[in-house]
Design an enzyme around this catalytic site. Structure first.
Site, PDB file in Angstrom:
ATOM      1  CB  SER A  69      46.206  44.785  36.679  1.00  0.00           C
ATOM      2  OG  SER A  69      47.486  45.379  36.548  1.00  0.00           O
ATOM      3  CB  SER A  70      47.816  45.486  42.406  1.00  0.00           C
ATOM      4  OG  SER A  70      46.606  45.717  43.121  1.00  0.00           O
ATOM      5  CG  MET A  71      44.447  42.644  44.664  1.00  0.00           C
ATOM      6  SD  MET A  71      45.334  41.446  45.675  1.00  0.00           S
ATOM      7  CE  MET A  71      44.039  40.249  46.002  1.00  0.00           C
TER       8      MET A  71
END
Lengths: 71, 257
Positions: B137-139
């Site tokens: 979910s880093s982006m």
């Protein structure tokens, strides 16, 4: 070299050998043809072809179906 | 060898079978070796041109271009099948066997054909376009966990990377791993490091951050990345799935600046 004097039935024996050889070849050709016309042959060709078709479709779209991981 | 062994009719089902095994092999079975090879070349050329053409389309049309290329390749395969069937039916009763009408030649052709097609696909994947799955979910919210995206590997052949672009690059600490982040600063820009110091982005480097700052390992941790390590520009989501199944509304979402 001594003259070759073929036996009286030389021609007949030679032609019989040739015809036996030709019949063997025809039998081999017919075996493949008989298999292709048989029910099992048709099923195998159809199933094999369908399987190949599906595998090729998957391969065609493989870049989308099997993406690389990216974090 | 007698005339009968040299004349063996073609079986239409066998021609179609070989055509399914490899486009062009049905033509080889029918004694059309050059045509068979041409089908493989045509398939690869059409696929390559189709993907290159799709990459030139606007971002929101990329997925349609890729689909059109896949349909074109499929249509060529079907055409090869129909052609093999038609020509085999014309030669059902009599066909002079060629020297390559042997099962081991078909097998060798099949193996070689698949190797060539595989190499072609590999080249397109390495140099034109590649699909990636996002497991983190880093982006978020721009690119969500479960998104499948298309990365254009030719984008920076035409234009320079710019701020806001979402890019794929090799992880500086583990080059076999790929990261997806957004370009926040380019050479000459000044960034504030986590320790509060200001630093100018050196020439040939970029500063990248994940949109979800709390859950992203990015330039704040591993520093600047070389611009040459950027593999491609992320352009569009082509598939998305979540805990509730397929996220249809995300398919086709344009990514990036």
């Amino acid at each position: 070299m001594a003259d070759f004097n073929p036996s009286p039935d030389f021609t007949a024996r030679t032609m019989q050998a040739v015809r036996r050889y030709e019949a063997e070849l025809r039998h081999k050709e017919n075996r493949a043809g008989v298999f292709l016309q048989s029910k099992s042959g048709l099923w195998i060709l159809s199933a094999g072809g369908a399987l190949f078709g599906v595998l090729n479709l998957i391969r065609l779209a493989s870049t989308l179906l099997f993406p690389a991981l990216c974090r | 060898m007698n005339a009968h062994a040299k004349n063996s009719g073609r079986n239409t089902l066998a021609a179609v079978f070989w055509g399914f095994a490899l486009p062009g092999l049905g033509q080889v079975y029918n004694g059309e070796l050059v045509k068979g090879i041409s089908f493989i070349i045509l398939l690869l050329t059409a696929s390559a041109l189709g993907i290159r053409g799709a990459l030139l389309l606007p971002d929101h049309l990329l997925i349609y271009g890729v689909l059109a290329t896949l349909i074109l390749a499929g249509a060529l395969g079907i055409y090869a099948l129909v052609d093999a069937f038609t020509h085999a039916s014309r030669a059902e009763n009599s066909y002079p066997l060629k020297s390559y009408n042997r099962w081991y030649f078909y097998l060798a052709f099949w193996l070689l054909g698949h190797v060539i097609i595989g190499m072609g696909q590999g080249y397109m994947r390495d140099h034109y376009m590649e699909a990636y799955k996002i497991p983190t979910s880093s982006m978020e919210p721009g690119v969500r966990q479960g998104d499948h995206v298309l990365a254009d590997k030719t984008a920076y052949q035409r234009i320079a990377p710019k701020k806001g672009d979402v890019v794929i690059f090799a992880n500086p600490d583990n080059r076999s791993m790929r990261f997806i982040k957004r370009i926040e600063a380019l050479p000459g820009d000044v960034v504030t490091r986590p320790d509060g110091t200001a630093q100018k982005v050196p020439h040939g480097f970029a500063y990248v951050l994940g949109d979800n700052r709390a859950r992203s390992v990015d330039s704040r941790h591993f520093g600047f990345i070389p611009l040459r390590d950027i593999i491609g520009k992320v352009r569009q989501v082509y598939f998305a799935s979540g805990t509730k199944g397929i996220l249809w509304h995300r398919i086709g979402t344009v990514v990036g600046g």
